[in-house]
Design a protein around this motif. Structure first.
Motif, mmCIF file in Angstrom:
data_model
loop_
_atom_site.group_PDB
_atom_site.id
_atom_site.type_symbol
_atom_site.label_atom_id
_atom_site.label_comp_id
_atom_site.label_asym_id
_atom_site.label_seq_id
_atom_site.Cartn_x
_atom_site.Cartn_y
_atom_site.Cartn_z
ATOM 1 N N GLY A 57 0.807 -1.216 0.000
ATOM 2 C CA GLY A 57 0.000 0.000 0.000
ATOM 3 C C GLY A 57 0.838 1.263 0.000
ATOM 4 O O GLY A 57 0.836 2.026 0.977
ATOM 5 N N ILE A 58 1.562 1.493 -1.099
ATOM 6 C CA ILE A 58 2.437 2.662 -1.188
ATOM 7 C C ILE A 58 1.652 3.955 -1.049
ATOM 8 O O ILE A 58 2.121 4.923 -0.438
ATOM 9 N N ALA A 59 0.430 4.009 -1.595
ATOM 10 C CA ALA A 59 -0.377 5.224 -1.505
ATOM 11 C C ALA A 59 -0.652 5.612 -0.058
ATOM 12 O O ALA A 59 -0.770 6.804 0.267
ATOM 13 N N LEU A 60 -0.740 4.625 0.815
ATOM 14 C CA LEU A 60 -0.981 4.908 2.227
ATOM 15 C C LEU A 60 0.215 5.615 2.858
ATOM 16 O O LEU A 60 0.060 6.553 3.639
ATOM 17 N N VAL A 61 1.406 5.168 2.523
ATOM 18 C CA VAL A 61 2.611 5.802 3.058
ATOM 19 C C VAL A 61 2.775 7.204 2.486
ATOM 20 O O VAL A 61 3.186 8.138 3.190
ATOM 21 N N GLU A 62 2.456 7.378 1.203
ATOM 22 C CA GLU A 62 2.538 8.711 0.598
ATOM 23 C C GLU A 62 1.605 9.685 1.318
ATOM 24 O O GLU A 62 1.975 10.847 1.564
ATOM 25 N N ALA A 63 0.404 9.232 1.656
ATOM 26 C CA ALA A 63 -0.514 10.083 2.407
ATOM 27 C C ALA A 63 0.051 10.436 3.778
ATOM 28 O O ALA A 63 -0.023 11.587 4.220
ATOM 29 N N GLN A 64 0.628 9.455 4.443
ATOM 30 C CA GLN A 64 1.239 9.728 5.752
ATOM 31 C C GLN A 64 2.387 10.723 5.631
ATOM 32 O O GLN A 64 2.568 11.582 6.492
ATOM 33 N N ALA A 65 3.157 10.618 4.550
ATOM 34 C CA ALA A 65 4.263 11.555 4.345
ATOM 35 C C ALA A 65 3.753 12.987 4.251
ATOM 36 O O ALA A 65 4.420 13.932 4.697
ATOM 37 N N ALA A 66 2.573 13.168 3.663
ATOM 38 C CA ALA A 66 1.981 14.496 3.548
ATOM 39 C C ALA A 66 1.361 14.971 4.858
ATOM 40 O O ALA A 66 0.802 16.075 4.913
ATOM 41 N N GLY A 67 1.453 14.145 5.890
ATOM 42 C CA GLY A 67 0.886 14.506 7.185
ATOM 43 C C GLY A 67 -0.577 14.157 7.320
ATOM 44 O O GLY A 67 -1.263 14.651 8.230
ATOM 45 N N THR A 68 -1.066 13.270 6.447
ATOM 46 C CA THR A 68 -2.485 12.953 6.392
ATOM 47 C C THR A 68 -2.776 11.625 7.084
ATOM 48 O O THR A 68 -2.174 10.606 6.737
ATOM 49 N N PRO A 69 -3.709 11.606 8.027
ATOM 50 C CA PRO A 69 -4.083 10.346 8.692
ATOM 51 C C PRO A 69 -4.775 9.386 7.721
ATOM 52 O O PRO A 69 -5.197 9.775 6.625
ATOM 53 N N LEU A 70 -4.917 8.134 8.147
ATOM 54 C CA LEU A 70 -5.502 7.098 7.314
ATOM 55 C C LEU A 70 -6.764 6.537 7.960
ATOM 56 O O LEU A 70 -6.830 6.379 9.174
ATOM 57 N N VAL A 71 -7.739 6.219 7.111
ATOM 58 C CA VAL A 71 -8.896 5.416 7.506
ATOM 59 C C VAL A 71 -8.952 4.299 6.480
ATOM 60 O O VAL A 71 -9.320 4.523 5.323
ATOM 61 N N CYS A 72 -8.540 3.092 6.852
ATOM 62 C CA CYS A 72 -8.399 2.053 5.826
ATOM 63 C C CYS A 72 -8.714 0.659 6.347
ATOM 64 O O CYS A 72 -8.722 0.409 7.557
ATOM 65 N N PHE A 73 -8.960 -0.221 5.368
ATOM 66 C CA PHE A 73 -9.242 -1.625 5.659
ATOM 67 C C PHE A 73 -8.029 -2.249 6.333
ATOM 68 O O PHE A 73 -6.890 -2.087 5.878
ATOM 69 N N GLY A 74 -8.272 -2.999 7.405
ATOM 70 C CA GLY A 74 -7.187 -3.434 8.268
ATOM 71 C C GLY A 74 -6.487 -4.713 7.885
ATOM 72 O O GLY A 74 -5.752 -5.266 8.697
ATOM 73 N N ARG A 75 -6.699 -5.214 6.661
ATOM 74 C CA ARG A 75 -5.973 -6.398 6.224
ATOM 75 C C ARG A 75 -4.937 -6.010 5.168
ATOM 76 O O ARG A 75 -5.008 -4.960 4.564
ATOM 77 N N GLY A 76 -3.984 -6.918 4.951
ATOM 78 C CA GLY A 76 -2.937 -6.632 3.988
ATOM 79 C C GLY A 76 -1.859 -5.750 4.585
ATOM 80 O O GLY A 76 -1.650 -5.712 5.806
ATOM 81 N N GLY A 77 -1.182 -5.007 3.720
ATOM 82 C CA GLY A 77 -0.069 -4.183 4.167
ATOM 83 C C GLY A 77 -0.450 -3.055 5.097
ATOM 84 O O GLY A 77 0.404 -2.550 5.840
ATOM 85 N N ALA A 78 -1.711 -2.641 5.084
ATOM 86 C CA ALA A 78 -2.138 -1.545 5.955
ATOM 87 C C ALA A 78 -1.856 -1.844 7.417
ATOM 88 O O ALA A 78 -1.563 -0.938 8.205
ATOM 89 N N ALA A 79 -1.931 -3.109 7.801
ATOM 90 C CA ALA A 79 -1.675 -3.474 9.197
ATOM 91 C C ALA A 79 -0.238 -3.173 9.597
ATOM 92 O O ALA A 79 0.049 -2.956 10.783
#
Length: 363
Positions: A282-304
């Motif tokens: 989930g590279i897009a999730l890390v990119e969002a975090q880099a921008a200082g943006t929190p995540l609301v995401c499905f808890g399976r896979g790489g997001a965990a």
């Protein structure tokens, strides 16, 4: 030390090529082996002038357009690479690269993006989506996947060390190959998503719109939350389904495909990045975090592996109801998810961190 890098094929600059790019930075003098090389000239910058050695698949009829159709020949092709005399072989594998043959004096470290999904747990889904559940063509495909599965399990014993790109993939490796893998998360361009501390007025979701991304669930959830604004960016085969789910909802804006600067701006201005897919990482999730943006995401896979207690909220089911509950829970505690915490979390996945850990594993 003489080093060889093994990559499946070159036809574009995407996720696995970004990993290869970092490997080339680790070992700039390494020789590169690929099954075939049809990379356009404008995308070859990351090779830094290196000319890969190719297999016989490069010269097969219509290979430029149809090399994936030669999947049944790829195990044979990758086994033909002559790797005598190399001290270290590092493969980047999502299909057959980890199956190269090395001698007892050569250390082989394989970075595994995933075992062949279509040959293992996702075989049924692959056959359905390809329209090959029945008939002679379906029977042949099942036979081919059976042979690939057998070779995949055998060849997975060849590397001295397996590296998985997430805990989720390490579990898939354990199930399919009965081997343990160390987790090394892929490199992310965190510098390309500078942290923003300005006003945040909308929720955002951005990805290629394909069925497994489940963007229509996010749209349906926000249709039921008219007080919260959602901006959807991206395009793909599922775009009509996503637009249908968002139709008539004044709080949902569907942008389609956007430029990279616009994407960065969209993520920087988001209260949270919402993601409903089960991803290997989930590279897009890390990119969002880099921008200082929190995540609301499905808890399976790489997001965990990515989401921490102070950087986002996970939901357990891919349903609009679960998304609504997670978003409402996030809004109730929004103040505790700071841009600084999100950015610090993203730094764990930087390209520099990836190279340092890869070199440690290969030492």
């Amino acid at each position: 030390m003489k080093v060889a890098l093994i990559h499946e094929w070159l036809d574009g600059y995407a996720g696995s090529e970004r990993v290869l790019e970092q490997m080339l930075l680790c070992w700039p003098e390494a020789e590169l082996f690929v099954l075939c090389d049809f990379l356009p000239g404008e995308e070859r910058h990351f090779l830094r002038g290196k000319v890969p050695r190719t297999s016989f698949i490069q010269r097969l009829p219509f290979a430029r357009r149809m090399f994936r159709n030669y999947l049944q020949l790829m195990p044979l092709a990758v086994e033909q690479f002559d790797l005598r005399g190399y001290d270290l072989v590092v493969s980047s594998s999502h299909a057959v690269a980890k199956g190269v043959i090395t001698g007892p004096g050569t250390r082989h470290v394989s970075y595994v993006h995933s075992p062949m999904r279509y040959a293992w747990d996702l075989q049924g889904q692959y056959l359905r989506q390809s329209g090959m559940e029945r008939g002679v063509k379906g029977l042949y495909t099942r036979w081919l996947l059976h042979r690939l599965r057998n070779w995949d399990a055998v060849s997975a014993q060849r590397p001295d060390l397996l590296l998985a790109n997430s805990s989720f993939i390490a579990a898939r490796i354990r199930k399919a190959w009965r081997r343990e893998a160390a987790v090394l998360h892929p490199p992310v361009d965190v510098a390309g998503f500078p942290m923003a501390t300005g006003p945040r007025r909308h929720f955002a979701v951005a990805s290629r719109q394909v069925p497994y991304k489940r963007l229509e669930l996010v749209a349906e959830a926000f249709r039921r939350m008219p007080d919260l604004r959602l901006v959807i960016a991206g395009d793909g085969p599922s775009a009509p389904l996503v637009r249908e789910a968002a139709a008539g909802a004044p709080n949902i804006e569907v942008l389609g495909r956007v430029s990279q600067p616009k994407l960065v701006e969209l993520v920087q201005g988001a209260r949270a990045f919402v993601f409903a897919a089960e991803e290997d990482f989930g590279i897009a999730l890390v990119e969002a975090q880099a921008a200082g943006t929190p995540l609301v995401c499905f808890g399976r896979g790489g997001a965990a592996d990515i989401v921490q207690a102070d950087t986002g909220v996970l939901f357990a089911e891919q349903t609009p109801e679960a998304i609504i509950a997670a978003v409402r829970g996030f809004v109730a505690e929004e103040a505790r998810f700071t841009p600084q915490a999100c950015r610090a979390n993203a730094e764990r996945f930087s390209a520099e961190a990836f190279r340092a850990r890869l070199m440690e594993h290969c030492a």
